[in-house]
Write a protein that holds these residues in place. Structure first.
Motif, PDB file in Angstrom:
ATOM      1  N   HIS A  83     -26.300   7.244 -14.948  1.00  0.00           N
ATOM      2  CA  HIS A  83     -25.572   7.675 -15.728  1.00  0.00           C
ATOM      3  C   HIS A  83     -26.035   8.303 -17.218  1.00  0.00           C
ATOM      4  O   HIS A  83     -26.781   7.636 -17.818  1.00  0.00           O
TER       5      HIS A  83
ATOM      6  N   LEU B  54     -26.670   3.827  -9.516  1.00  0.00           N
ATOM      7  CA  LEU B  54     -26.417   5.380  -9.983  1.00  0.00           C
ATOM      8  C   LEU B  54     -27.060   5.359 -11.406  1.00  0.00           C
ATOM      9  O   LEU B  54     -27.129   4.662 -12.112  1.00  0.00           O
TER      10      LEU B  54
ATOM     11  N   SER C  69     -18.066  12.502 -14.432  1.00  0.00           N
ATOM     12  CA  SER C  69     -19.154  13.647 -13.832  1.00  0.00           C
ATOM     13  C   SER C  69     -20.594  13.495 -14.116  1.00  0.00           C
ATOM     14  O   SER C  69     -21.312  14.327 -13.546  1.00  0.00           O
ATOM     15  N   ASP C  70     -21.100  12.581 -15.052  1.00  0.00           N
ATOM     16  CA  ASP C  70     -22.431  12.799 -15.308  1.00  0.00           C
ATOM     17  C   ASP C  70     -23.249  11.518 -14.902  1.00  0.00           C
ATOM     18  O   ASP C  70     -24.105  10.921 -15.169  1.00  0.00           O
TER      19      ASP C  70
ATOM     20  N   VAL D 244     -24.670  10.203 -11.264  1.00  0.00           N
ATOM     21  CA  VAL D 244     -25.394  10.737 -10.052  1.00  0.00           C
ATOM     22  C   VAL D 244     -25.942   9.503  -9.251  1.00  0.00           C
ATOM     23  O   VAL D 244     -26.803   8.521  -9.986  1.00  0.00           O
TER      24      VAL D 244
ATOM     25  N   HIS E 208     -25.640  18.259  -8.854  1.00  0.00           N
ATOM     26  CA  HIS E 208     -26.453  17.374  -8.420  1.00  0.00           C
ATOM     27  C   HIS E 208     -25.696  16.228  -7.950  1.00  0.00           C
ATOM     28  O   HIS E 208     -26.116  15.690  -6.767  1.00  0.00           O
ATOM     29  N   GLN E 209     -24.531  15.926  -8.437  1.00  0.00           N
ATOM     30  CA  GLN E 209     -23.625  14.851  -7.871  1.00  0.00           C
ATOM     31  C   GLN E 209     -23.104  15.291  -6.575  1.00  0.00           C
ATOM     32  O   GLN E 209     -23.342  14.350  -5.747  1.00  0.00           O
TER      33      GLN E 209
END
Length: 714
Positions: free
Chosen positions: A668, A666, A537-538, A540, A461-462
């Motif tokens: 999180h 963003l 990494s979490d 997006v 997704h990121q």
């Protein structure tokens, strides 16, 4: 008749001159020597030797211009004495001195060795070492011989010295260098000289000790396991010598540690029978590998039968004061011994202790001896505690439930060994592997550094969101894998995404999990942009063009060292609109919190760009020059937590400010990776990090939050 002075080259660096004795040279050390190139430069070391035919003076100096055969030399001594000499090359020591008498050669040897290890600083001069070995062989008429008895690791041998050898400073004349060795009674552990013979020069006027080329030898462990009584006695004596030197010599400490790791260990032993009047256990005895020892256990003594506690290790004993034990609750023991006939466990049955010098020498296993009021003794045996520094650190952090860790227990028992072990973990980091996919932009506007640890749920997704954002085509994307066991899976996934989206990517694979800070440094080492964005990494993106507002703020406001975006929970509520510090009720330490956490996405106050005390490391946008100026993010914190606010405070201390930019939004999905880390989620790591953070920054945080409060009131 012309007067001559002998000249003998000892090595390409050093030369030895021999001058005859003249009237007026009693104070030869004050003489001045002048050669064709001028006055000889120091260091100049003189020694007078008495020969059967009289006395001569020898001079050790560095090779200098003009010191060649047939050159003229002028000696100017006290009282206006001037003597002209011609240098004459000597083939060997006997020709130089005019004598091969062992006593004279031994006196010369002691002079050369003392100066080589002192003013001349030539202990590592291989040619000089060879010369001294030949001189020792020539002077060895009365030498005694030692016997090699065992191999100590790869680089040392244990020797049985002659019975009349005296303790003290000996000089080992090895093939390629000279070593100063402090030897005690018993076997000597000396560097391995391979198939070459060597010599020991004892202190004082002792005669030489010859070390012949050794035969094939058993290891020290094999010597101890053998049935020969003399061999086993030598093993015990060599172990004692090894332990003595391990306190000051890293190589001996490493050898001692390795032997401890390989020797048989005792099974763990505790006393836990409910019908016995007392019970106890030593659950952990873990060296901090810097001389200290961490202990954790429990004690049930309702009738007061325990009168003393003594820690027993391979190299001695240490009495423990019961008052020094840091006590903590063990509800499980209270429940287990609730019906014990002699009384149950105290609500504070657990104990922990750090002894800063409790394991000065590496030891695999410790015991705790309980001295009872009856004169009897009980012994507890801990499981083996010599662990890899990371395993030892995590064992200590997991020793006590976070709810039971008081400030005193953290400060006295937990933090000191964890700090020592964590420093060793960080010092042992290896070089990462770098995998490049595609050609990075020549002049990237920003370098995005994304640490990965196990959780890959949001990676697609990121990257998909990055690929749909035209601005990200001008940025570097650097992923740092901190769980190397996933290397193949992550590389395959990223290569597939690279082919799909045509986004250049860099994958940095850490050799071992060293935590968030180390991962960020590994990624930044590959970055080339003027702005760095540390991104979880979490995280997006919620919209496109989210990067530009942060870069614009840094460009327009030079005072800003770093900025952070608005972060949203999965349901769209606010997760982060800047970071601040607060003190919980009854707590002395400062905690991190986020402005407007849980408020609606468009909460008016969260729509305002402003200066804030700090920002979260989940999305940390910082100037590369500011990062470099403060040394980057700290790696002193375990795994991850509080290093982001630590970085904010260091940027502030360097004169920078921190900003919040609400136009960058963003999502999180908070703490998705950290919850997969068993060594963090169920341990004292967060408590340790908060304690470290508070110890470093408490006064600065108090002043900062006071200023912040005044500004908000205005």
């Amino acid at each position: 008749m012309p007067r001559t002075a002998g000249l003998l080259a000892l090595s390409p660096r050093l030369v030895l001159l021999a001058l005859p004795d003249f009237a007026g040279t009693d104070r030869i050390v004050e003489a001045v020597l002048t050669g064709p190139a001028g006055q000889l430069e120091p260091p100049l070391s003189w020694q007078s030797l008495t020969l059967p035919e009289g006395r001569i003076h020898v001079l050790l100096t560095r090779m200098q211009p003009g010191l060649v055969p047939n050159a003229a030399l002028q000696l100017s001594a006290a009282g206006g004495l001037t003597i002209r000499l011609t240098l004459e090359a000597a083939e060997d020591t006997e020709a130089l001195l005019g004598s091969a008498e062992p006593g004279v050669l031994l006196a010369l040897l002691r002079f050369l060795v003392a100066k080589a290890l002192g003013a001349i600083r030539a202990a590592g001069d291989a040619e000089l070492a060879q010369f001294c070995r030949r001189l020792a062989a020539a002077a060895s008429a009365t030498a005694r011989t030692a016997q090699a008895v065992a191999r100590c690791g790869r680089d040392a041998l244990a020797w049985s010295l002659p019975g009349d050898a005296v303790p003290g400073v000996h000089i080992l004349l090895a093939p390629h260098r000279m070593h100063r060795m402090v030897l005690a009674d018993g076997p000597a552990i000396l560097p391995d000289c391979g198939a070459h013979e060597a010599w020991l020069l004892p202190p004082g006027g002792g005669t030489l000790i010859h070390l012949p080329a050794p035969p094939r030898l058993p290891s020290l462990g094999q010597l101890g396991r053998g049935k020969d009584l003399r061999g086993r006695a030598l093993h015990r004596a060599a172990q004692a010598e090894l332990a003595r030197r391990a306190a000051v010599e890293p190589a001996m400490q490493r050898l001692l540690r390795d032997q401890q790791l390989l020797q048989p260990t005792l099974p763990m032993h505790r006393h836990a029978a409910p019908d016995f009047p007392l019970g106890a256990s030593l659950d952990l005895a873990v060296p901090d590998q810097a001389g200290g020892l961490f202990l954790r256990g429990w004690l049930r003594d309702p009738l007061g039968l325990v009168g003393s506690l003594t820690l027993v290790g391979p190299y001695g004993e240490q009495r423990l004061a019961p008052a020094a034990l840091q006590r903590f609750p063990r509800p499980d023991l209270v429940k287990e011994f609730a019906t014990a006939p002699h009384g149950g466990a105290d609500c504070q049955a657990g104990f922990a202790l750090h002894l800063p010098e409790g394991a000065a020498r590496p030891a695999a296993q410790f015991r705790l001896r309980l001295g009872l009021t009856t004169g009897d003794e009980m012994t507890l045996v801990a499981p083996p505690g010599l662990l890899h520094p990371q395993a030892a650190r995590d064992a200590i952090l997991g020793a006590i439930a976070p709810a039971h860790a008081t400030a005193a227990l953290m400060a006295r028992a937990i933090a000191p060994p964890v700090e020592r072990l964590h420093a060793l973990v960080m010092a042992g980091r290896g070089a990462p592997e770098v995998i490049r996919m595609g050609d990075a932009p020549r002049a990237p506007i920003a370098s995005l550094v994304v640490p990965l640890y196990r959780n890959l749920r949001f990676l697609r997704h990121q990257l998909g969101a990055f690929a749909r954002d035209p601005a990200l085509r001008e940025a570097e994307l650097i992923y740092v894998l901190d769980s190397p066991e996933q290397r193949d899976e992550v590389e395959q996934m990223l290569r597939g995404m690279h082919r799909l989206y045509r986004l250049p990517l860099v994958l940095v694979v850490q050799p071992r999990n060293h935590g968030y800070g180390a991962a960020c440094h590994a990624g930044v080492a590959e970055a080339g942009a003027p702005v760095l964005l540390l991104l979880n990494s979490d995280v997006v993106p919620a919209t496109r063009n989210w990067l530009a507002p942060m870069l614009t703020a840094l460009k327009r406001q030079r005072k800003l060292a770093a900025v952070g975006p608005k972060l949203l929970f999965e349901d769209g509520s606010l997760q982060h609109a800047g970071l601040y510090f607060l003190q919980m009720d009854g707590e002395a330490e400062w905690f991190n919190d986020h402005y407007f956490k849980g408020h609606p996405r468009h909460w008016p106050a969260a729509q305002v760009a402003r200066r804030v005390p700090g920002i979260t490391g989940a999305a940390f946008c910082v100037r590369a020059e500011a990062w470099k100026a403060v040394g980057g993010i700290s790696t002193d914190y375990v795994i991850g937590d509080y290093e982001d606010s630590d970085l904010c405070l260091r940027l502030r201390a360097a004169g920078g400010e921190i900003g919040y930019i609400p136009q960058s939004e963003l999502f999180h999905f908070e703490r998705q990776s950290i919850r997969d880390h068993g060594g963090y989620a169920r341990s004292l790591a967060s408590t340790y990090n908060r304690t470290l953070h508070h110890r470093r920054w408490a006064p600065e945080i108090a002043a900062l939050m006071a200023r912040q409060a005044r500004a908000e009131r205005r």
